[in-house]
Enzyme design. Sequence first.
Site, PDB file in Angstrom:
ATOM      1  N   GLU A   1     -17.161  26.542  -0.001  1.00 15.50           N
ATOM      2  CA  GLU A   1     -17.403  27.221  -0.313  1.00 15.50           C
ATOM      3  C   GLU A   1     -17.934  28.304  -1.507  1.00 15.50           C
ATOM      4  OE1 GLU A   1     -14.292  30.403   2.021  1.00 15.50           O
ATOM      5  OE2 GLU A   1     -15.019  29.433   3.716  1.00 15.50           O
TER       6      GLU A   1
ATOM      7  N   GLU B   1     -17.789  23.985  11.450  1.00 16.18           N
ATOM      8  CA  GLU B   1     -16.369  24.672  11.827  1.00 16.18           C
ATOM      9  C   GLU B   1     -17.236  25.556  13.112  1.00 16.18           C
ATOM     10  OE1 GLU B   1     -14.975  26.439   8.492  1.00 16.18           O
ATOM     11  OE2 GLU B   1     -14.853  24.880   7.896  1.00 16.18           O
TER      12      GLU B   1
END
Length: 535
Positions: free
Chosen positions: A168, A275
């Site tokens: 991220e 994910e």
Amino acid sequence: MKNSKRIMVILALMLPAAAPGESPPEPHESLLHAPSLHRAHADAFPVGTAVPRDYLSDPAYAPRLEVIRRHFDHVVAENEMKWERLQPEEGVFTFEEADRLVEWAAANGLRVWGHTLLWHNQVPDWVFEDADGGEVSPELLLTRLRTHIETVMAHFRGRVYGWDALNEVLTSDPDNPFRDSRWLRILGEEYMAETLRIARAADPEALLAVNDYGMSDPGKVASALHLLERLAEADAMPDIFGMQSHMSVYWPPVEMIENSLRALAATGVRVAVSEFDMSVYDWTDTADRYGGTLPEPLALFQADRIARVLKLYRAHAAAIERVTHWGPFDDRNWKNNFPVKGRRDNAGLIDWRGRPKPAFLAFQSPEVFLAAFGPVPEWRPEGTETAPEVSVRADRSAYLRLNRLAVPPNTLVDRGRLRVSVELALAEDALEVGLDVTDSRWSGRAPDETVLRVYLAGEWHAFSAAAHEWAMSGDGERLRARVALPPGVIEAGESVFDLEWRAPAADPRGTYRLRWADTAYAAEVPEQPGVLRLD
Ligand code: XIL
């Protein structure tokens, strides 16, 4: 760690996952006979799952391990390899929980993916502080990063086959592509290449990934391409780009996922679906609507979405390194606490009572599901079939989310460099609409070819570049339109409202038609206005 924090952590660790006296639901027996999820996709890609810590430490979860062993070929520690778990205090490495998973995986023939070496979340404060509690120097921070990565990768060498090295680090604004974090502020942009270099040297056998969420967003992809270019120049290319793929039944459209996948794979990296889960809630919907039981049409709609996305992955199998589910058991999926704390989301494949959902079949055999059930009509919870709403206050501006704009797929080409943001503000007696459109294909286009239309008070108000309210700025790639509606059009209370931005039909690359109030995604959607509420 401060004492109060330490106590909180200890309390949290002591809390049972199920309510006191209640044991977690046993997975339904059929799950031990159902054809294996990962074998169903063995011709395409590996299929894995995240595992929370207590599946390994609490015997009540032992039956779930049996399900995981049957249906998945790799595992990821949901939290136990994050910095705060592996090095909670400087120099104190705590590998026990992670080791438990790694040992179980090895004993059962599953591979382990490592998550994550660097993130702005779940990293202790001490990492960024010096001895006096001030900000750490860049030199010391880099030394700490190196020590952490080297120690962790050496510990798991040969047992963890790859790592999310950077998690991220991107924004969805390609003009400002790197997330503002303590890593960036202290170390500068160089930290990203440096992390990859350190990790590569620490374990040359391990695969390395850059991992991020929201990767269907063309702006985010543009940021990713920019980062990958820079990493290639710095001789620090990752092997894999991870698309987290936390999605919802309403967003993103399959075409957007496909565009992103293609654009990322074209750089030479492999793409991981790292994910995966499928929330049943629209991102902006904070209501708790279903508890732990989905209405059947919604359970089927969720399954239909999963089938279509899995079908897409299968079509791109050559580019896909793995598909990892982030929580197939509904009662333990993180979406139950994000973005709404304590709301049962039902984002997994196995329901709150331990039974496989239609989503399970769809994940396992997308084609079979679609043949038997598709196409499933879109499900909208009662009272929300109408279009979106926005409230504007006299003293405040409102921001309309990009994901409310219906974007035809043919506008999302060209390295994903399309970005639109919309702002509404009240000025004096009029409404101002600010529209920012950035598109690399924009260059050279005459501004008077485009039209912004606002629907209010029963009619469309069109603003073209010829009108004085329209302004072009920058190099022609960015359009800033600020239009003031005639006074008196907006009344206090509710008004029907919509916004459309159109580019020329003559353009061979396709025309633009961005509509705010079309919540459904399609180029041709029936008129479906939104609501503007003036407080
Ligand atoms: C989540 C876990 O699932 C939760 O248990 C934890 O409380 C917070 O983190 N992106 C990531 C994952 O990279 O590490 C996050 O996992 C979900 C979002």
